[in-house]
Enzyme design. Structure first.
Site, mmCIF file in Angstrom:
data_model
loop_
_atom_site.group_PDB
_atom_site.id
_atom_site.type_symbol
_atom_site.label_atom_id
_atom_site.label_comp_id
_atom_site.label_asym_id
_atom_site.label_seq_id
_atom_site.Cartn_x
_atom_site.Cartn_y
_atom_site.Cartn_z
ATOM 1 N N ASP A 1 53.688 43.982 -32.542
ATOM 2 C CA ASP A 1 53.814 43.594 -31.129
ATOM 3 C C ASP A 1 53.221 44.646 -30.208
ATOM 4 O OD1 ASP A 1 54.922 40.999 -30.918
ATOM 5 O OD2 ASP A 1 56.783 41.775 -31.775
ATOM 6 N N CYS B 1 57.296 50.141 -38.639
ATOM 7 C CA CYS B 1 57.499 48.981 -39.514
ATOM 8 C C CYS B 1 56.476 47.873 -39.296
ATOM 9 C CB CYS B 1 58.915 48.434 -39.362
ATOM 10 S SG CYS B 1 59.296 47.869 -37.707
ATOM 11 N N HIS C 1 68.952 29.616 -62.889
ATOM 12 C CA HIS C 1 68.916 30.702 -63.863
ATOM 13 C C HIS C 1 67.500 31.178 -64.128
ATOM 14 C CE1 HIS C 1 72.937 28.964 -65.108
ATOM 15 N NE2 HIS C 1 73.153 30.117 -64.522
ATOM 16 N N GLU D 1 58.212 48.524 -29.383
ATOM 17 C CA GLU D 1 57.120 47.568 -29.598
ATOM 18 C C GLU D 1 56.550 47.051 -28.286
ATOM 19 O OE1 GLU D 1 58.587 44.314 -32.025
ATOM 20 O OE2 GLU D 1 60.488 44.261 -30.969
HETATM 21 C C1 PEP Z 1 56.399 44.433 -35.083
HETATM 22 O O1 PEP Z 1 56.351 43.859 -34.010
HETATM 23 O O2 PEP Z 1 55.580 45.312 -35.448
HETATM 24 C C2 PEP Z 1 57.440 44.101 -36.064
HETATM 25 C C3 PEP Z 1 57.578 44.784 -37.169
HETATM 26 O O3 PEP Z 1 58.243 43.037 -35.811
HETATM 27 P P1 PEP Z 1 57.797 41.515 -35.975
HETATM 28 O O4 PEP Z 1 56.545 41.494 -36.801
HETATM 29 O O5 PEP Z 1 58.923 40.828 -36.614
HETATM 30 O O6 PEP Z 1 57.578 41.075 -34.571
HETATM 31 MG MG MG Z 2 57.917 42.696 -33.218
#
Ligand code: PEP
Ligand code: MG
Length: 552
Positions: A466, A513, A187, A442
């Protein structure tokens, strides 16, 4: 002395320590002439308590999701229980006594009656009733019936706190919670998040090293902590008791910086993510598990742009079952309440190894057996995940994304597996939605064929973590070569631009991302290139929003 815990609500607190005190002073019995006045006082107190629970429920719903918030709903039901209410009013009227005394007697009577039943469920219920009605007593006595009253900020220490105990606390002076209970679903953990008070759980508060260096053990929270100065670091999980001047200085600077961020939060929360010229950018959070959803929502994420589902596969002896995954994906989807939820299928391998998949001895794990390569090889495991994702899709706004793509063939293969899974689910009668399909861009290969890949999918998400390591030939986990890991490198920026151009020419949207998406210079550049979505660490969302809103 430095102890370690697990943070459940980020933030800092520097304050004296106070141990939560469960002793309650007795409620005094007073004879009353104005009986109906006492009944009214009781009914008003019930209303006030109800409003507080209602407010906390709404706050928790927004910030930690419906399943965690439901603890308040249960308390609200108890407050409205007619049996208790009638008993209190009856005692006030027949004994002509004050309302708080009638409430206290009612709780004791019910507790005595129910405890005869000797049942675990019943004894839990007695506790719940006591807590809820203690709140009413607190309102009636304006807090004087309880010992936990502070007139300066404190970091509160306890084994754990029940929702009722937290509700009853006057939060004005609670700078933080440090709890020995270690469940992230406790909680205190849930409530500290919804109240936004820094908190650590799983801290060993039972032992204490005294001035002579001897360990003193205690059955409850060690009394030695009481009144000492301490620092709670809700980012790193550090709990420093008796900090040095140097440590206090370091944290003073950090707190000032945090305050600036909080101001930003106040200014940017609720604002649209649009450029000065009115172009909308979708601003999402990268999440690694359910624990990040609350932080994402507090920081006003417009969705989860990258859910690293492989975390569900790690630190265990076998892959999670379809049911376990379904429950988790559904819970997150529901907590996100219709916001976009991009589930990336397990990106196992490389720096994220699991014991039950033998990757063999690899000279270059980052170039080896990982991501989609494992998924396409371990079909059963992959199909299990896809079944769970599609089943959960019915309960939210889910999209599916595939990692480490290097060819059109791979994309076609995963799409055909998706079709197979959907058909199976239809045959079995499971409802699902036809999720959008996307891929991570990537690898340099994916960039170079992004025109072809864009024809196959609904969206791209550029993973620059990556992409940078593969483009610049720099191992992202090797400290020695970090100076070569430069996301501002033209080689990366040009690839981002090329990917966006190819995607847009083929009716495919593009997000980013990787970590670099939180960098102000990069944000300005990629917005200029035409990026559609940006997904970042939850705590960077509002900062990125501010940058975007300042772009013309
Ligand atoms: C990336 O490779 O930029 C990514 C967002 O994935 P991860 O960091 O999980 O490899
Ligand atoms: Mg990645």
């Amino acid at each position: 002395m430095q102890l370690k815990g697990k943070s459940v609500c980020a933030g800092y607190a520097v304050a004296k320590l106070a141990i939560y005190d469960r002793t309650e002073t007795t409620v005094v019995r007073r004879k009353c002439q104005d009986v109906e006045g006492e009944v009214k006082r009781f009914e008003d107190a019930l209303l006030t308590a109800g409003n507080e629970y209602e407010r906390l429920y709404a706050k928790a719903l927004e910030e930690v999701g419906s399943s965690s918030a439901s603890i308040f709903k249960a308390d609200m039901v108890l407050l409205e229980d007619m049996d208790y209410k009638e008993s209190v009013i009856n005692i006030i009227r027949t004994q002509k006594v004050n309302a708080e005394y009638a409430v206290a007697i009612t709780i004791d009577n019910f507790a005595k009656m129910m405890s005869k039943l000797d049942d675990d469920y019943i004894s839990d219920r007695i506790k719940d009733v006591r807590e809820v009605y203690n709140k009413v007593i607190e309102i009636l006595t304006e807090g004087s019936a309880y010992s936990n009253k502070y007139n300066e900020p404190v970091i509160l220490l306890a084994d754990d706190l029940t929702p009722g105990e937290i509700v009853r606390l006057d939060k004005t002076y609670i700078a933080g919670f440090v709890i020995s209970e270690s469940s992230a679903n406790s909680h205190t953990a849930i409530l500290s998040k919804s109240l936004n008070i820094p908190a650590l759980i799983g801290v060993d508060l039972y032992g204490y090293v005294d001035g002579q260096g001897n360990i003193q053990l205690s059955e409850t929270v060690s009394p030695q902590f009481e009144g000492r100065m301490a620092i709670l670091d809700g980012y790193s999980g550090r709990f420093i008791v008796d900090p040095t001047d140097e440590e206090l200085k370091v944290y003073d600077t950090r707190i000032k910086k945090e305050m600036k961020n909080k101001q930003l939060l106040n200014v940017m929360k609720g604002k649209k993510t649009v450029t000065g010229s009115g172009r909308k950018i979708n601003l999402y959070a990268n999440i690694n598990g359910e624990k990040d959803v609350a932080t994402a929502l507090i920081n006003d994420a417009e969705g989860a742009g990258l859910y690293r589902s492989e975390y569900l596969y790690m630190e265990r002896d076998e892959a999670p079952s379809e049911e376990e995954q379904f429950v988790m994906y559904r819970r997150i989807a529901e907590s996100l309440g219709g916001r976009r939820f991009i589930i990336r299928t397990a990106d196992i391998g490389g720096d994220k190894q699991v014991s039950y998949i033998d990757t063999g001895v690899e000279e270059n794990p980052a170039l080896g057996y990982r991501g989609i390569r494992i998924s396409l090889d371990k079909r059963e495991m992959f199909e299990t995940q896809l079944r769970a994702v599609y089943r959960a899709s019915y309960f939210g706004n889910i999209a599916i994304m595939f990692p480490m793509i290097t060819s059109v063939t791979e994309v076609r293969e995963v799409k055909s597996i998706c079709e197979k899974v959907k058909k199976q689910l239809s045959d079995e009668g499971y409802p699902y939605r036809d999720c959008e399909i996307g891929i991570m861009i990537e690898t340099p290969a994916a960039v170079m064929i992004s025109d072809l890949l864009a024809k196959e999918v609904d969206f791209f998400s550029i993973g620059t973590n990556d992409l940078s390591q593969y483009t610049l030939a720099v191992d992202r986990t090797n400290d020695k070569v970090q100076k070569y890991y430069d996301p501002h490198h033209d080689a990366i920026l040009r690839q981002i631009k090329l990917t966006i151009d190819n995607a847009h020419a083929n009716d495919c949207t593009v997000g980013i991302c990787g970590e670099m998406a939180s960098d102000a210079d990069i944000v300005r550049k990629i917005v200029d290139y035409g990026i559609d979505d940006i997904s970042v660490t939850p705590t960077n969302i509002l900062m990125v929003r501010e940058i975007i809103r300042n772009i013309n």
